[in-house]
Design an enzyme around this catalytic site. Structure first.
Site, PDB file in Angstrom:
ATOM      1  N   CYS A 185       0.667 -12.796 140.732  1.00 31.62           N
ATOM      2  CA  CYS A 185       1.369 -11.527 140.913  1.00 31.62           C
ATOM      3  C   CYS A 185       2.793 -11.642 141.463  1.00 31.62           C
ATOM      4  CB  CYS A 185       0.565 -10.603 141.833  1.00 31.62           C
ATOM      5  SG  CYS A 185      -1.031 -10.101 141.157  1.00 31.62           S
ATOM      6  N   HIS A 193       4.756  -7.228 144.517  1.00 33.57           N
ATOM      7  CA  HIS A 193       3.491  -7.566 145.165  1.00 33.57           C
ATOM      8  C   HIS A 193       3.552  -7.188 146.643  1.00 33.57           C
ATOM      9  CE1 HIS A 193      -0.229  -9.731 145.986  1.00 33.57           C
ATOM     10  NE2 HIS A 193       0.367 -10.268 147.038  1.00 33.57           N
TER      11      HIS A 193
END
Length: 484
Positions: free
Chosen positions: A71, A125
């Protein structure tokens, strides 16, 4: 009279020219953990009519790749136009702004160019990255459980002092869409569109599903029959480097997942069922937002980008989740549908051009005519959007670090994938992999070192060294230690 006609024609072309210079709105659907498991990509199981409609209205890329299959680095790369090896960040533990204060991100650049910028849900993220840059910012929400037994479980785990609070890997409460967080994200997006309908905007709608846990309203689970899902082959690629695949600890952290061994067929089907239900859940949220664009007459001047942060495994290779350099983990769905107000756009087309998520930065600079843009590691794919069959790049590149000392570097030419695992400092090759992907997303035989494929390997090795030369320069490492 003749002079008047000439002036009228000149004015007409001037107005038309100005219309063509108009900066479009941009709406990005940024999806978490979604591989190309969509109807428009040929999935035999996924029910995704709203995403399929976006594909029918735009260009769908068959060979789009992220720079790292995890991510945080993947999202940073797209939002800054810089590769992980340029940023020196390879883990989920290091926020961008902890080490890069001055890099100009997409929300900063759009804001400088007079756009309202909106972040909804999971965009970066780390929610702290650029939090104060956005004109409108909706905090990403934590995962939640709605069934009483799971609420009690989470309460008990918290009371016991369990640090990693993960309940079951899936849930199907009989609730409205807004019961889970992606339904609320769509609601926020719709409300914000109504407020900004007269403004120029860049909006990111970060939808968290199908990331674990696969929590989605029951009605989306009911779209599928669990027994219809096939169990993927648990065969692993032969003769691979010992760190090529991860031990999928991400999934094992959930309370109803065994910590050791392969999953049985019943649990495997439950997880695949939940993954699909989650996809259909976000598909419906996307449909609501797109319907609002139409209702507000905004679609004609809004560019749509639909993209995932990386691919995903649901049992293939006896593995789960992402965190590798395998084709299935670095390939992503990417659909771009242009605004339609002043000239006919290319729609309903597919492209086999090799494009990368790092290219999105330069592409938006080009299409939106943004001024004062910094140098990017990617390049604008506008020529491909105008001509989807156009010959494009020879290769796409990704990385995956295994700690500080080992770096996996990989490239594809669209038919073959070549990967080297190197010492991060000296570039000594610790292992190599060569997979054929001409007709399949999966490949079970590593043919690196096989004399039959020596010419292919030599060519792919040269392609890899274009981006990752073995010149003795250590990979930049800016990751902050996990315990900091």
């Amino acid at each position: 009279m003749k002079k008047f006609i000439i002036l009228f024609i000149a004015a007409f072309y001037f107005i038309g020219s100005n219309a063509q210079e108009k900066q479009p709105n941009v709406l990005v659907f940024y999806i978490d953990d979604l591989r190309a498991e969509l109807g428009c990509y040929g999935s035999e199981t996924a029910i995704t009519p709203n995403i399929d409609k976006i594909a029918n209205d735009g260009v769908m890329f068959n060979k789009a790749y992220v720079q790292q299959a995890i991510c945080a680095p993947s999202r940073m790369s797209m939002l800054t136009g810089l590769r992980p090896e340029t940023l020196g960040i390879y883990s989920i533990f290091t926020p961008l702004r902890e080490v890069h204060k001055d890099i100009v991100s997409l929300p900063q650049l759009f804001h400088k160019n007079g756009y309202k910028t909106i972040s909804i849900g999971k965009v970066y993220h780390h929610g702290s990255d650029d939090k104060n840059v956005w004109s409108t910012y909706f905090e990403k929400e934590p995962n939640s459980y709605l069934k009483p037994e799971n609420i009690m479980l989470m309460k008990r785990l918290k009371e016991e002092g369990v640090k990693q609070l993960n309940g079951p890997a899936f849930e199907n409460a009989d609730v409205a869409d807004e019961g889970y967080k992606d339904g609320r994200a769509a609601k926020y997006a719709i409300e914000t569109l109504r407020k900004l309908k007269d403004d120029k905007f860049l909006m990111f709608v970060g939808l968290s599903k199908p990331h674990l846990p696969y929590n989605a309203p029951k009605k989306y689970w009911d779209l599928y029959d669990k027994n219809d899902f096939k169990i993927p082959s648990r065969k692993k690629p032969e003769d691979v480097y010992r760190l090529a695949l991860s031990p999928w600890g991400e999934l094992k952290a959930y309370s109803n997942i065994p910590k050791e061994g392969d999953l049985n067929d019943d649990l495997t089907r439950d997880l695949i069922h939940g993954y699909h239900a989650s996809i259909s859940y976000i598909d419906n949220q996307i449909g609501k937002v797109m319907a609002t664009l139409d209702e507000l007459d905004l679609r004609k001047n809004t560019m749509i980008i639909f993209v995932s942060d990386h691919g995903y495994k649901i049992g293939e290779y006896a593995s789960w989740c992402k965190q590798s350099n395998m084709e299935i983990d670095v390939r992503v769905p990417l659909i771009i549908s242009r605004e339609t107000d002043y000239k006919k756009r290319v729609t309903g087309k597919t492209s086999d051009a090799l494009v990368e998520s790092v290219d999105m930065y330069s592409t938006l600079v080009d299409i939106c005519k943004l001024e004062s843009a910094p140098i990017s590691d990617g390049k604008s794919i506008l020529p491909v959007l105008d001509n989807p069959t156009k010959k494009w790049d020879d290769a796409a590149y990704s990385v995956y670090a295994r700690g500080k000392n080992i770096m996996g570097v990989t490239t594809t030419d669209g038919e073959w994938r070549y990967t080297e695992w190197r010492n991060s400092t000296t570039h000594e090759i610790l292992g190599a992999e060569l997979y054929e992907h001409k007709n399949s997303l999966l490949s079970y035989e590593n043919v690196s070192g096989n004399l039959v494929y020596s010419k292919v390997e030599k060519r792919m090795k040269k392609l890899l060294e274009v981006q990752f030369p073995r010149d003795g320069t250590p990979f930049l490492q800016n990751d902050i230690p996990r315990n900091k």
